[in-house]
Scaffold this motif. Structure first.
Motif, short mmCIF file in Angstrom:
data_model
loop_
_atom_site.label_atom_id
_atom_site.label_comp_id
_atom_site.label_asym_id
_atom_site.label_seq_id
_atom_site.Cartn_x
_atom_site.Cartn_y
_atom_site.Cartn_z
N GLY A 1 -14.23 -70.28 23.71
CA GLY A 1 -16.34 -69.83 23.16
C GLY A 1 -15.78 -68.50 22.02
N THR A 2 -14.64 -67.72 22.00
CA THR A 2 -14.70 -67.47 20.58
C THR A 2 -13.10 -67.34 20.00
N ILE A 3 -13.19 -67.66 19.04
CA ILE A 3 -12.32 -67.74 18.31
C ILE A 3 -11.45 -66.87 16.94
N TRP A 4 -10.51 -65.58 16.91
CA TRP A 4 -10.04 -64.87 16.26
C TRP A 4 -9.25 -65.61 15.03
N VAL B 1 -6.08 -56.66 5.56
CA VAL B 1 -6.59 -57.83 7.07
C VAL B 1 -7.69 -58.06 6.95
N ASP B 2 -8.02 -59.26 7.13
CA ASP B 2 -9.46 -59.80 7.68
C ASP B 2 -9.40 -60.09 9.11
N ILE B 3 -10.18 -60.01 9.78
CA ILE B 3 -9.93 -59.82 11.23
C ILE B 3 -11.06 -60.79 11.23
N GLU B 4 -11.78 -61.85 11.43
CA GLU B 4 -13.14 -62.33 11.94
C GLU B 4 -12.92 -63.25 13.36
N ALA B 5 -13.98 -62.77 14.24
CA ALA B 5 -14.14 -63.80 15.20
C ALA B 5 -14.93 -65.13 14.79
N ALA C 1 -19.44 -71.00 13.61
CA ALA C 1 -20.55 -69.76 13.53
C ALA C 1 -19.52 -68.67 13.34
N LEU C 2 -19.60 -67.69 12.17
CA LEU C 2 -19.13 -66.09 12.03
C LEU C 2 -20.33 -65.62 13.32
N GLN C 3 -18.77 -64.80 13.80
CA GLN C 3 -20.16 -63.63 15.03
C GLN C 3 -19.27 -62.01 14.48
N GLU C 4 -18.24 -62.26 14.07
CA GLU C 4 -17.69 -61.03 13.38
C GLU C 4 -16.44 -60.73 12.79
N ALA D 1 -19.82 -73.03 7.62
CA ALA D 1 -20.71 -74.16 8.26
C ALA D 1 -21.82 -72.34 9.21
N GLY D 2 -22.90 -72.62 7.75
CA GLY D 2 -23.79 -70.81 9.15
C GLY D 2 -23.36 -69.77 8.27
#
Length: 318
Positions: A61-64, A73-77, A84-87, A262-263
């Motif tokens: 579903g979501t991968i961090w 430190v860059d934390i992204e979801a 697509a970037l979620q967080e 992408a996106g």
């Protein structure tokens, strides 16, 4: 009462006694059939619960991701299907490395720092840190109760860490490669790469004592780093391609590639110049081997067991 015993007991008995024994024989055999039926229902309920638990952890579903960056430190979801970037959150100052997500808590590391930092997965707010005895840690993994991390101080060691005390529970050696930045726990085993973005991206499987089980279980053919497992498949970061490759968890065969560009809006304030994802994590609380059943699953199992017990009690009272 068995049929043979019934015939033996009724032989040469008065008619009235034979009728009583016959009724007893019928009742006892009905009870035996009902017990067998209840057992079958119980097995069915248990099997359905197991299927639901396994299914609930089958899709990331979501991968961090935790990216290398000297500005913070860059934390992204990301969406594990589309990329697509979620967080997006900014952690403490440092060069990001490991990441573990359990429920609403993000745990992360950066180089040359003995701390495992904590962050709220909804707001990005700092939640303190766990001080360990390891001078520099790379990738992070979670086995349901303890952390696993690879040494980033020039050895091939990995450490199992108590999350309450920060102390090492176990120290093992994983092959010969140093500065490993890809390590994951799954079903009582570890999978790790052979060094910091070392090509061609071989990942080996070990037991929890560091004994090699499967050499080059999967190979990306790229300079790859962090690895995550969702209960079914492995996700591997290709640090210089801004992509994630997905591999089958049972065979190690390649499935697909997720494009992380992408996106995503170009106006993002960080990471500057693109992403350099060092480690990946799904939510370990949703995995069948490291999480706990969701309330709906527990309700299904509990309701089934209560129903079987009630039905059995009601029938035996008749």
């Amino acid at each position: 009462m068995t049929l043979a015993l019934y015939k033996s007991e009724t032989q040469n008995k008065p008619k009235g006694e034979n009728k009583m024994l016959k009724n007893l024989f019928i009742r006892e055999n009905l009870k035996l059939k009902e017990v067998k039926m209840m057992r079958k229902i119980l097995v069915f309920v248990l099997m359905m619960s197991i299927i639901v638990i396994a299914w609930s952890g089958a899709d990331a579903g979501t991968i961090w991701g935790n990216s290398a960056s000297w500005s913070g430190v860059d934390i992204e979801a990301f969406d594990s299907s589309t990329g697509a970037l979620q967080e997006q959150f900014r952690g403490v100052y440092g060069n990001g490395r490991g990441i573990v997500v359990v429920g609403n808590t993000i745990y992360y590391t950066h180089t040359s720092d003995p701390n495992i930092y904590k962050m709220d997965a909804t707001t990005g707010a700092a939640m303190g840190s766990i001080l360990t005895t390891n001078a520099s840690m790379s990738t992070l993994a979670w086995d349901g109760s303890t952390f696993w991390t690879a040494d980033y101080a020039g050895t091939a060691r990995a450490f199992q860490i108590d999350p309450n005390t920060g102390l090492n529970i176990k120290t093992i050696t994983l092959g010969t490669g140093t500065y490993k930045d890809g390590l994951e726990y799954f079903y009582g085993k570890l999978i790790a790469n052979r060094g910091d973005a070392v090509s061609p991206g071989n990942y080996d499987i070990y037991d929890l004592d560091g004994n090699l089980i499967d050499d080059a279980f999967l190979t990306t053919g790229k300079r790859s780093t962090g690895i995550a497992y969702d209960g079914t498949d492995f996700y591997v970061s290709n640090i210089y391609d801004t992509t994630i490759d997905v591999f089958a968890g049972d065979t190690g065969s390649y499935i697909r590639t997720i494009d992380l560009t992408a996106g995503n809006p170009l106006s993002l304030p960080f990471p500057p110049g693109g992403r350099l994802i060092e480690d990946l994590s799904v939510d370990y609380a949703d995995r069948p081997d490291t999480g706990v059943p969701e309330p709906a699953t527990l309700l299904l199992l509990g309701s089934g067991l209560i129903g079987v017990g009630f039905a059995t009690k009601k029938r035996f009272k008749k």
